[in-house]
Design a protein around this motif. Structure first.
Motif, PDB file in Angstrom:
ATOM      1  N   ASN A  16      38.296  44.986  33.006  1.00  0.00           N
ATOM      2  CA  ASN A  16      39.253  46.091  33.098  1.00  0.00           C
ATOM      3  C   ASN A  16      38.595  47.441  33.340  1.00  0.00           C
ATOM      4  N   HIS A  17      37.323  47.566  33.013  1.00  0.00           N
ATOM      5  CA  HIS A  17      36.674  48.875  33.059  1.00  0.00           C
ATOM      6  C   HIS A  17      35.617  48.999  34.154  1.00  0.00           C
ATOM      7  N   THR A  18      35.758  48.205  35.196  1.00  0.00           N
ATOM      8  CA  THR A  18      34.888  48.356  36.352  1.00  0.00           C
ATOM      9  C   THR A  18      35.618  47.849  37.593  1.00  0.00           C
ATOM     10  N   SER A  19      35.264  48.407  38.733  1.00  0.00           N
ATOM     11  CA  SER A  19      35.793  47.923  40.007  1.00  0.00           C
ATOM     12  C   SER A  19      34.780  47.028  40.709  1.00  0.00           C
ATOM     13  N   GLU A  20      33.643  46.811  40.051  1.00  0.00           N
ATOM     14  CA  GLU A  20      32.572  45.988  40.616  1.00  0.00           C
ATOM     15  C   GLU A  20      32.772  44.513  40.232  1.00  0.00           C
ATOM     16  N   PRO A  21      32.176  43.602  40.981  1.00  0.00           N
ATOM     17  CA  PRO A  21      32.221  42.178  40.597  1.00  0.00           C
ATOM     18  C   PRO A  21      31.581  41.973  39.227  1.00  0.00           C
ATOM     19  N   VAL A  22      32.121  41.043  38.447  1.00  0.00           N
ATOM     20  CA  VAL A  22      31.633  40.788  37.088  1.00  0.00           C
ATOM     21  C   VAL A  22      31.284  39.309  36.946  1.00  0.00           C
ATOM     22  N   GLU A  23      30.106  39.041  36.438  1.00  0.00           N
ATOM     23  CA  GLU A  23      29.700  37.666  36.124  1.00  0.00           C
ATOM     24  C   GLU A  23      30.320  37.287  34.788  1.00  0.00           C
ATOM     25  N   ILE A  24      31.015  36.141  34.740  1.00  0.00           N
ATOM     26  CA  ILE A  24      31.705  35.731  33.515  1.00  0.00           C
ATOM     27  C   ILE A  24      31.441  34.257  33.215  1.00  0.00           C
ATOM     28  N   ASP A  25      31.778  33.872  31.992  1.00  0.00           N
ATOM     29  CA  ASP A  25      31.723  32.472  31.595  1.00  0.00           C
ATOM     30  C   ASP A  25      32.793  31.694  32.363  1.00  0.00           C
ATOM     31  N   GLU A  26      32.467  30.473  32.747  1.00  0.00           N
ATOM     32  CA  GLU A  26      33.405  29.649  33.512  1.00  0.00           C
ATOM     33  C   GLU A  26      34.717  29.418  32.762  1.00  0.00           C
ATOM     34  N   ALA A  27      34.649  29.348  31.427  1.00  0.00           N
ATOM     35  CA  ALA A  27      35.873  29.143  30.642  1.00  0.00           C
ATOM     36  C   ALA A  27      36.842  30.302  30.825  1.00  0.00           C
ATOM     37  N   LEU A  28      36.322  31.535  30.871  1.00  0.00           N
ATOM     38  CA  LEU A  28      37.169  32.696  31.121  1.00  0.00           C
ATOM     39  C   LEU A  28      37.688  32.675  32.553  1.00  0.00           C
ATOM     40  N   GLY A  29      36.860  32.283  33.492  1.00  0.00           N
ATOM     41  CA  GLY A  29      37.301  32.186  34.882  1.00  0.00           C
ATOM     42  C   GLY A  29      38.440  31.204  35.041  1.00  0.00           C
ATOM     43  N   ASP A  30      38.357  30.063  34.347  1.00  0.00           N
ATOM     44  CA  ASP A  30      39.428  29.069  34.417  1.00  0.00           C
ATOM     45  C   ASP A  30      40.703  29.610  33.781  1.00  0.00           C
ATOM     46  N   LEU A  31      40.564  30.299  32.633  1.00  0.00           N
ATOM     47  CA  LEU A  31      41.721  30.900  31.966  1.00  0.00           C
ATOM     48  C   LEU A  31      42.399  31.923  32.874  1.00  0.00           C
ATOM     49  N   LEU A  32      41.622  32.754  33.547  1.00  0.00           N
ATOM     50  CA  LEU A  32      42.174  33.752  34.459  1.00  0.00           C
ATOM     51  C   LEU A  32      42.870  33.098  35.642  1.00  0.00           C
ATOM     52  N   MET A  33      42.311  32.010  36.139  1.00  0.00           N
ATOM     53  CA  MET A  33      42.927  31.321  37.265  1.00  0.00           C
ATOM     54  C   MET A  33      44.266  30.697  36.867  1.00  0.00           C
ATOM     55  N   VAL A  34      44.306  30.088  35.682  1.00  0.00           N
ATOM     56  CA  VAL A  34      45.566  29.540  35.175  1.00  0.00           C
ATOM     57  C   VAL A  34      46.587  30.656  34.992  1.00  0.00           C
ATOM     58  N   SER A  35      46.140  31.810  34.474  1.00  0.00           N
ATOM     59  CA  SER A  35      47.032  32.943  34.258  1.00  0.00           C
ATOM     60  C   SER A  35      47.628  33.456  35.563  1.00  0.00           C
ATOM     61  N   GLN A  36      46.877  33.360  36.641  1.00  0.00           N
ATOM     62  CA  GLN A  36      47.357  33.805  37.944  1.00  0.00           C
ATOM     63  C   GLN A  36      48.527  32.968  38.434  1.00  0.00           C
ATOM     64  N   HIS A  37      48.499  31.681  38.120  1.00  0.00           N
ATOM     65  CA  HIS A  37      49.443  30.755  38.736  1.00  0.00           C
ATOM     66  C   HIS A  37      50.535  30.233  37.804  1.00  0.00           C
ATOM     67  N   VAL A  38      50.493  30.591  36.522  1.00  0.00           N
ATOM     68  CA  VAL A  38      51.428  29.992  35.579  1.00  0.00           C
ATOM     69  C   VAL A  38      52.872  30.416  35.845  1.00  0.00           C
ATOM     70  N   SER A  39      53.069  31.569  36.498  1.00  0.00           N
ATOM     71  CA  SER A  39      54.435  31.985  36.827  1.00  0.00           C
ATOM     72  C   SER A  39      55.097  30.987  37.770  1.00  0.00           C
ATOM     73  N   ASN A  40      54.294  30.272  38.544  1.00  0.00           N
ATOM     74  CA  ASN A  40      54.832  29.246  39.441  1.00  0.00           C
ATOM     75  C   ASN A  40      55.225  27.980  38.695  1.00  0.00           C
ATOM     76  N   GLU A  41      54.840  27.886  37.418  1.00  0.00           N
ATOM     77  CA  GLU A  41      55.168  26.713  36.602  1.00  0.00           C
ATOM     78  C   GLU A  41      56.380  26.957  35.709  1.00  0.00           C
ATOM     79  N   GLY A  42      57.114  28.027  35.970  1.00  0.00           N
ATOM     80  CA  GLY A  42      58.325  28.285  35.201  1.00  0.00           C
ATOM     81  C   GLY A  42      58.283  29.541  34.368  1.00  0.00           C
ATOM     82  N   ALA A  43      57.092  30.092  34.134  1.00  0.00           N
ATOM     83  CA  ALA A  43      56.971  31.318  33.324  1.00  0.00           C
ATOM     84  C   ALA A  43      57.155  32.537  34.236  1.00  0.00           C
TER      85      ALA A  43
END
Length: 317
Positions: A74-101
């Motif tokens: 949230n506090h940078t406009s640069e690319p950020v290296e993250i743990d894969e678990a967070l990356g997966d959580l963010l990806m699910v969060s992007q698409h969950v609205s298509n699953e009814g939410a």
């Protein structure tokens, strides 16, 4: 929901000795999470606590932690290296609205903060500020690398995973308990709003879950996720109007249709996002989601049930 890759998060171990009941609790996600597991060793409880602490750190949007997390993104406009678990959580969060939410968005972080600040002063957030925040939401996006280890946010809206992370974390816990350790007797209560239920050793395996806003009422559940969203604890009344901690990503409003929505699902992340989204949905929308996703729902307002799934029985004491 497909099984998640657990190795980066926990110690994988299959245990074979007799099981014992272990209980513990941990403070995470601004609440106490109670852990009750019949396992072969207390090490299993420790590993569950490690999973909880891990996601608490990764999803924090208020504080910088020991590794890159949502606050960092949230506090940078640069690319950020993250743990894969967070990356997966963010990806699910992007698409969950298509699953009814439909009304779930991870980009309501700054809007939610503005509402909380305003309500804390006994004031309703101005329409001018709401429109500014909606413009930020509409102009913010997140790019996630294919390996889910690198992200870049474009735009000024802040990411907030509070409406999904506890359920998503419980999906990890369920996989660890059942797939890794072959356990079936457990209960993980993540602050009442997100509960993972295995089986109980008595009562035909069912746990009793009280409906605190419906006098003397309860339901019986096992082998599922139970998620609840409501205004009973976090709602703020100004005049005759109660404002929620749940904000509409399309209108910016903090007004909900109901007092509480409870959802029974097979996956935790979907239960959490649906209970939030359905607080803003019409009954027609709720019935459609219920049918399409084969979930169970209880909707209440003014201490009464206004809708519930036919397959879900409510008992009275």
């Amino acid at each position: 929901m497909k099984a998640r890759k657990l190795l980066p998060l926990l110690l994988v171990s299959i245990l074979t000795s007799c099981s014992t009941d272990y209980s513990d609790r941990i403070f995470a996600f601004d609440t106490y999470i109670n852990i009750n597991i019949a396992s072969k060793t207390q090490e299993v409880v420790g590993n569950v606590k490690d999973i909880i602490k891990r996601f608490d750190i990764l999803s924090d949007n208020y504080l910088e932690r020991t590794e890159n997390n949502v606050y960092t993104i949230n506090h940078t406009s640069e690319p950020v290296e993250i743990d894969e678990a967070l990356g997966d959580l963010l990806m699910v969060s992007q698409h969950v609205s298509n699953e009814g939410a439909k009304y779930f968005s991870m980009f309501t972080g700054s809007l939610s903060k503005k509402w909380k600040e305003s309500l804390a002063k006994g004031e309703v957030l101005s329409n001018e500020v709401i429109q500014e925040e909606l413009e930020k939401i509409n102009n913010t996006s997140l790019t996630i690398s294919l390996d889910k280890k690198r992200v870049q946010k474009t735009g000024e809206a802040e990411i907030d995973l509070g409406g999904i992370v506890k359920g998503y974390m419980l999906d990890y816990v369920k996989t660890y308990l059942e797939t890794v350790n072959n356990l079936e007797y457990y209960l993980i209560n993540a602050g009442a709003s997100s509960i993972l239920l295995g089986e109980k050793k008595s009562n035909d395996g069912y746990y009793i879950v009280g409906l605190n806003d419906i006098p003397n009422s309860y339901i019986k559940l096992k082998n599922c996720f139970f998620s609840a969203s409501g205004n009973l604890e976090q709602g703020v009344t100004i005049g005759d109007v109660t404002y929620s901690h749940i904000v509409n990503p399309f209108t910016g409003s903090a007004l909900t249709q109901y007092d509480t929505v409870r959802v029974v699902t097979e996956t935790g992340y979907l239960g959490d996002t649906l209970s939030t989204s359905l607080m803003l949905s019409s009954l027609e929308e709720i019935k459609k989601v219920e049918k399409d996703l084969n979930i169970q729902v209880i909707v209440s307002k003014d201490n009464q049930i206004v809708y519930k799934s036919d397959s879900l029985e409510v008992y009275t004491r």
